[in-house]
Design an enzyme around this catalytic site. Structure first.
Site, PDB file in Angstrom:
ATOM      1  N   TYR A  81       7.675 -33.043 -52.222  1.00  0.00           N
ATOM      2  CA  TYR A  81       8.067 -33.841 -51.061  1.00  0.00           C
ATOM      3  C   TYR A  81       7.915 -35.323 -51.400  1.00  0.00           C
ATOM      4  CZ  TYR A  81       7.454 -29.338 -48.755  1.00  0.00           C
ATOM      5  OH  TYR A  81       7.548 -28.018 -48.403  1.00  0.00           O
ATOM      6  N   ASN A  97      16.923 -27.759 -42.738  1.00  0.00           N
ATOM      7  CA  ASN A  97      18.009 -27.497 -43.677  1.00  0.00           C
ATOM      8  C   ASN A  97      18.930 -26.419 -43.106  1.00  0.00           C
ATOM      9  OD1 ASN A  97      19.637 -26.736 -45.825  1.00  0.00           O
ATOM     10  ND2 ASN A  97      17.963 -26.411 -47.250  1.00  0.00           N
ATOM     11  N   CYS A 148      15.968 -25.814 -50.740  1.00  0.00           N
ATOM     12  CA  CYS A 148      14.698 -26.423 -50.353  1.00  0.00           C
ATOM     13  C   CYS A 148      13.501 -25.579 -50.765  1.00  0.00           C
ATOM     14  CB  CYS A 148      14.666 -26.750 -48.871  1.00  0.00           C
ATOM     15  SG  CYS A 148      14.840 -25.352 -47.784  1.00  0.00           S
ATOM     16  N   HIS A 149      13.739 -24.340 -51.199  1.00  0.00           N
ATOM     17  CA  HIS A 149      12.631 -23.534 -51.709  1.00  0.00           C
ATOM     18  C   HIS A 149      12.077 -24.121 -53.013  1.00  0.00           C
ATOM     19  CE1 HIS A 149      16.140 -21.794 -53.773  1.00  0.00           C
ATOM     20  NE2 HIS A 149      15.297 -21.494 -54.743  1.00  0.00           N
ATOM     21  N   GLU A 189      14.063 -17.277 -59.984  1.00  0.00           N
ATOM     22  CA  GLU A 189      14.612 -18.355 -60.807  1.00  0.00           C
ATOM     23  C   GLU A 189      13.744 -18.635 -62.035  1.00  0.00           C
ATOM     24  OE1 GLU A 189      15.097 -21.705 -58.188  1.00  0.00           O
ATOM     25  OE2 GLU A 189      16.786 -20.764 -57.156  1.00  0.00           O
TER      26      GLU A 189
END
Length: 112
Positions: free
Chosen positions: A34, A56, A64-65, A91
């Site tokens: 952030y 979002n 945003c994860h 990911e």
């Protein structure tokens, strides 16, 4: 839908859109904070970045994860922390005890 004439509404929208544009640059397998997003926007509004993430409208397209706390903790997510961890791990980002493993090496550098 009526459009607001309150200039603060458009400023919030613009700030959120700037946050989302930055998020789209972060590749799979990498994270940011952030604070890092706020700094790229020449701001100290770390909480406003969190607010943008919470609002979002497109959670997967605007990933945003991939935004975590400055200490490597996963933090909150609109669909729950467990889902955020699952998405990160899909990911290739390993999370143990709610913290990103090898956090420093996973951080995305917006100056690249």
């Amino acid at each position: 839908m009526t459009q607001s004439t309150d200039p603060s509404d458009s400023q919030i929208c613009d700030f959120n859109q700037c946050c989302y544009a930055l998020l789209k640059r972060i590749p799979k397998g990498r994270v940011t904070t952030y604070k890092a997003i706020a700094e790229v926007l020449n701001s100290k509004a770390y909480r406003a970045v969190g607010n943008a993430m919470a609002h979002n409208p497109n959670l997967i397209k605007v990933p945003c994860h991939r935004v975590v706390k400055s200490n490597g903790e996963v933090g909150q997510y609109a669909l729950g922390s467990a889902t955020k961890i699952e998405l990160l791990e899909q990911e290739g980002v390993k999370v143990v005890n709610n913290k990103v493993v090898e956090f420093e090496t996973r951080l995305y550098d917006f100056k690249q």
